[in-house]
Design a protein around this motif. Structure first.
Motif: not given
Length: 459
Positions: A171-174, A218-221, A225-233
């Motif tokens: 994915v690298q980034d969303f 950025t740190r925030e962005s 991305t990490v939150a979205q990745a974890l949500e994908a499980n």
């Protein structure tokens, strides 16, 4: 919540090997050729591990990502791709003749390039050749690195039918802005939906790969991305640090027009990703991998049986000696490394003529094998029992220390910073030592003083 000690990270942020092999690939030389590799393969049948791992390199990409450091090609027509696959199968047919049928194949890994961007028909041709030439274990892993931009439900069904059971989604980034900067397309199917479909289709392992340190992050962005990745499980999450080495990979120079996150911001990205993953119940593997508690990586780490090769982390049960096929592919045998020609033209010409296309390699002596074992244990399991290593190699403990050119002053700084402990010939990495693990491994690498190779920063 973990907070990185910035002073420690700054202190140890120097250039050093990633240790996907020992010695690193910078030590390979062109005096090692086809006949050496044939001999090494025959010898490998009497060495450990007995299991066989196969690596398949597909060098083609529909478009080149500017951050990537892999050997890849774009703009190749169907005839070239089909000819390459036919050549790849010839290499498999020939090399496999020297691999004992008594040995079980436990792992197949497809990398690239973009393996899932070629047709399912061609993937099946290669997979059939592997099945024809090797004896599969009852329990095996067959994995493919996939770009979500070229993965749809039909391809998933095809891969499952061929016997694939693990998928790694790059994915690298969303964020669209980040993907555009690195010349990468967005996923064809939303990642969360794709992971759900893969699980429904029966895939037993799903990896999701992210990269931090790219333009416009950025740190925030990256938190988003990490939150979205974890949500994908996913079963495993990887947060790779982008290594900017335009002197080696000239295409990376293009990224400098956008600007890149600084070292402090990259550390903050990793720190946040670490805490977010752990908070969701994932177990940290190495510096930047995370696995669910029941995943084989987490279990292997707990039992101090985690391992590592050019394809990444693995378990001792699954991985074997690695036999690489295709351009630039590297074979990792117990006493030798071998790498194929990097260009498609030279690879195909040499395989057509000689059946093999080895361009360079390296034979390890026993001391180097001991050093490799020590560094692997440090990097993977954060623990080394020098007495056990001595037993495995049938040498004295003092000979193990001699092999790694052990000097207390090399690790005294880590001990003083409470990152490392050495008691009764047992080495234990402590606390935040895992975040400077490459530096700790370097203390046991006598070949470093030769100064061979350009390396990225360790943090």
């Amino acid at each position: 919540m973990l907070t990185f000690d910035r002073n420690l990270l700054d202190k140890y942020n120097v250039a050093g090997p990633r240790y996907t092999s020992y010695p690193p690939a910078t030590f390979f030389h062109n005096e090692y050729g086809n006949e050496d590799y044939k001999e090494s393969v025959i010898v490998s049948n009497q060495e450990k591990p007995e299991n066989v791992s196969v690596y398949i390199h597909i060098p083609f990409c529909p478009q080149l990502c500017t951050f990537c450091g892999c050997t890849t090609y774009t703009g190749m027509g169907r005839n070239v791709i089909e000819s390459y696959i036919d050549t790849l199968i010839k290499e498999i047919d020939l090399v496999s003749k020297d691999v004992s049928n008594d040995r079980k194949l436990t792992q197949v890994h497809w990398g690239g390039g973009t393996p899932n961007a070629i047709s399912a028909k061609l993937i099946r041709k290669v997979t059939d050749a592997i099945k024809r030439n090797f004896t599969f274990a009852e329990s095996y892993e067959m994995a493919m690195e996939c770009s979500p931009a070229y993965l749809d439900y039909k391809m998933v069904d095809e891969l499952k039918d061929m016997g694939f059971n693990r998928i790694s989604l790059g994915v690298q980034d969303f964020k669209q802005e980040v993907l555009a900067a690195i010349n990468r397309k967005e996923p064809r199917v939303p990642v969360k939906e794709m992971i759900a479909y893969l699980r429904k289709a029966g895939f037993s392992g799903i990896n999701l790969d992210l990269v931090y340190g790219l333009p416009f992050q950025t740190r925030e962005s990256f938190n988003e991305t990490v939150a979205q990745a974890l949500e994908a499980n996913p079963d495993r999450l990887v947060t790779f640090s982008y290594a900017h080495v335009p002197s080696v990979m000239t295409r990376q120079k293009e990224l400098e027009q956008y600007g890149l996150p600084g070292a402090d911001e990259k550390i903050a990205m990793l720190e946040d990703a670490y805490n977010m993953a752990v908070d969701k119940g994932y177990v940290p593997i190495g510096m930047d991998h995370f696995a669910k508690p029941n995943d084989e990586f987490a279990v292997a780490l707990k039992e101090k049986k985690l391992h590592r090769n050019f394809q990444g982390y693995c378990t001792r049960e699954t991985t074997g000696q690695v036999y690489g096929f295709g351009t630039s592919s590297i074979s990792q045998l117990f006493t030798a490394y071998s790498q194929n020609e990097k260009t498609i033209k030279e690879y195909m010409e040499r395989v057509e003529k000689d059946g093999r296309a080895v361009v360079r390699g390296y034979k390890l002596n026993q001391n180097e094998q001991i050093v490799r074992q020590i560094i692997n244990e440090v990097m993977c399991n954060y623990f080394v029992d020098f007495k056990q290593v001595a037993t495995e190699f049938n040498v004295s403990v003092s000979e193990v220390y001699k092999a790694v050119d052990f000097q207390l002053e090399k690790i005294q700084s880590f001990i003083n910073d409470d990152l490392l402990e050495l008691n009764n010939d047992e080495l234990t990495v402590k606390g935040q030592g895992r975040f400077v693990i490459r530096n700790i491994a370097m203390a046991f690498d006598p070949a470093l003083k030769s100064g061979k190779g350009q390396y990225s920063k360790t943090v």
